[in-house]
Scaffold this motif. Structure first.
Motif, short mmCIF file in Angstrom:
data_model
loop_
_atom_site.label_atom_id
_atom_site.label_comp_id
_atom_site.label_asym_id
_atom_site.label_seq_id
_atom_site.Cartn_x
_atom_site.Cartn_y
_atom_site.Cartn_z
N THR A 286 0.81 -1.21 0.00
CA THR A 286 0.00 0.00 0.00
C THR A 286 0.84 1.26 0.00
O THR A 286 0.31 2.36 -0.13
CB THR A 286 -0.94 0.03 1.22
OG1 THR A 286 -0.15 0.01 2.42
CG2 THR A 286 -1.88 -1.17 1.22
N CYS A 287 2.17 1.11 0.13
CA CYS A 287 3.07 2.26 0.10
C CYS A 287 4.36 1.85 -0.59
O CYS A 287 4.98 0.85 -0.20
CB CYS A 287 3.36 2.77 1.51
SG CYS A 287 4.47 4.20 1.56
N LEU A 288 4.78 2.62 -1.58
CA LEU A 288 6.00 2.31 -2.32
C LEU A 288 7.23 2.37 -1.42
O LEU A 288 8.18 1.62 -1.60
CB LEU A 288 6.15 3.31 -3.48
CG LEU A 288 7.32 3.10 -4.44
CD1 LEU A 288 7.21 1.75 -5.14
CD2 LEU A 288 7.38 4.22 -5.47
N GLY A 289 7.20 3.25 -0.43
CA GLY A 289 8.37 3.48 0.39
C GLY A 289 8.32 2.82 1.76
O GLY A 289 9.04 3.23 2.67
N ARG A 290 7.50 1.81 1.93
CA ARG A 290 7.44 1.06 3.20
C ARG A 290 7.54 -0.43 2.90
O ARG A 290 7.26 -0.88 1.79
CB ARG A 290 6.14 1.35 3.94
CG ARG A 290 5.96 2.77 4.44
CD ARG A 290 6.86 3.07 5.64
NE ARG A 290 6.50 4.36 6.24
CZ ARG A 290 5.81 4.47 7.38
NH1 ARG A 290 5.42 3.40 8.02
NH2 ARG A 290 5.52 5.67 7.86
N GLU A 291 7.89 -1.19 3.92
CA GLU A 291 8.01 -2.64 3.76
C GLU A 291 6.71 -3.36 4.12
O GLU A 291 6.72 -4.52 4.52
CB GLU A 291 9.15 -3.17 4.63
CG GLU A 291 10.53 -2.66 4.24
CD GLU A 291 11.08 -3.33 2.98
OE1 GLU A 291 10.33 -4.06 2.31
OE2 GLU A 291 12.27 -3.11 2.67
N ASP A 292 5.58 -2.67 4.02
CA ASP A 292 4.29 -3.29 4.32
C ASP A 292 3.94 -4.33 3.26
O ASP A 292 4.37 -4.23 2.11
CB ASP A 292 3.20 -2.22 4.40
CG ASP A 292 2.87 -1.66 3.03
OD1 ASP A 292 3.81 -1.35 2.28
OD2 ASP A 292 1.68 -1.54 2.71
N ALA A 293 3.18 -5.34 3.63
CA ALA A 293 2.84 -6.38 2.66
C ALA A 293 1.63 -7.18 3.15
O ALA A 293 1.52 -7.51 4.33
CB ALA A 293 4.02 -7.32 2.46
#
Length: 345
Positions: A286-293
């Motif tokens: 949901t964010c290009l600059g975070r490691e969320d998945a």
């Protein structure tokens, strides 16, 4: 067809909507169809990349199913990306499947980002299937520099693809990554070249994603500085136009064309973010600059229903962060460990 297609034809998608925990509506999904690419751009990939085994990559049917569920949840724009999407075998079949949502009115736009190397033989079919607009990445007008930046790419082949796309009736926008030591001096020429041919141009700051073979600090070029330089000889007027992405646009009075700036480092663009990304492995970021998945492949391959996919998507989107963590410091690890080619450009 998925079970979600029938409701799509009965009620406008806007009535449902997909909203994150901060109240931002998500209406734009970028779908990576492959992590593979036929170029090795120095700011994007390591020279010797290890690509994913086939078993980890979603089938075209799985990509269609997930994308269709997103359309059912109110996504109005789909962009196919990679890697390089046109290297994926059977990709036109996926375009044709997804185009049914254009026909029903559930989807406003189906588009594509490409490096242009394989665009010439695909352009007419893309236009026939309902694609109206594409982005082509091209960082220089110099064949020697293009070959070096892409580790062997042929600029003439890309430009032939652009010409074929325009001849097929596709609207083309040129994307260029601003590189302090390589193309900074020819940015005005790139803009002029695009505008002379009726194409918009977007400049992008280099993004710290994935371990590559050089320090991106040396190549970072602030687009705030680029704009100040351009304004020393051109008149730039801010315009409200938007293509649904993060670019802020100006009109260049002297060329009559539009110029976009994508500034993940010098100017955070997160406050109005309407985008999420699906990787070719079925991971929702949901964010290009975070490691969320969020692992949507696991839901699919465990036999999950569309309702299960909806629940997983809604949970991931609700946790969408307020903004990214991009930073660029000499010697520091990338802000995000995954490559752009894996995430989806």
């Amino acid at each position: 067809m998925t079970p979600y297609d029938a409701p799509l034809m009965q009620a406008p998608a806007r009535s449902r909507g997909l909203v994150d925990g901060l109240g931002r509506a998500v209406s734009y999904l970028r779908v990576s169809v492959t992590d593979r690419c036929d170029l090795r751009c120095v700011y994007c990939m390591a020279e010797h990349m290890r690509f994913l085994p086939k078993a980890q990559v979603l089938t075209l049917e799985e990509l269609d199913r997930i994308a269709s569920v997103f359309v059912g949840l109110g996504v109005r724009k789909l962009r196919l990306t990679g890697g390089e999407p046109l290297v994926r075998k059977g990709v036109l079949g996926l375009v044709e499947r997804l185009a049914r949502h254009l026909a029903t009115g559930a989807l406003d736009e189906l588009t594509l980002t490409t490096n242009g190397t394989r665009l010439a033989p695909f352009a007419e079919d893309l236009a026939r299937l309902g694609v109206r607009r594409i982005n082509v990445s091209m960082d220089t007008l110099r064949p020697d520099l293009f070959a070096r930046l892409t580790r062997g790419g042929d600029l003439a082949q890309v430009q032939a693809g652009i010409a074929a796309a325009q001849a097929a009736g596709l609207e083309v926008k040129i994307n260029a990554v601003a590189l302090a030591h390589d193309n900074s001096g020819e940015i005005p020429s790139l803009i002029q070249w695009a505008h002379d041919r009726g194409m918009d141009m977007t400049l992008i700051e280099t993004m710290p994603m994935g371990e590559i073979d050089e320090d991106r600090t040396d190549q970072f070029l602030s687009l705030a500085a680029v704009r100040r330089d351009l304004e020393s000889f051109w008149v730039l007027r801010d315009v409200a136009a938007s293509t649904g992405g993060p670019a802020r646009y100006v009109e260049v009075e002297e060329t009559g064309g539009r110029l976009g700036f994508i500034t993940p480092l010098s100017h955070n663009f997160c406050e109005g973010c309407n985008r999420v990304r699906l990787t070719c492995t079925g991971t929702l970021h949901t964010c290009l600059g975070r490691e969320d998945a969020t692992d949507l492949r696991a839901v699919l391959r465990a036999g999950g229903s569309d309702a299960d996919l909806v629940a997983a998507i809604a949970g991931g989107v609700h946790a969408k962060p307020e903004g990214h963590d991009f930073h660029i410091d000499r010697g520091a690890a990338p802000s995000v460990s995954r490559f752009m080619s894996t995430t989806g450009g």
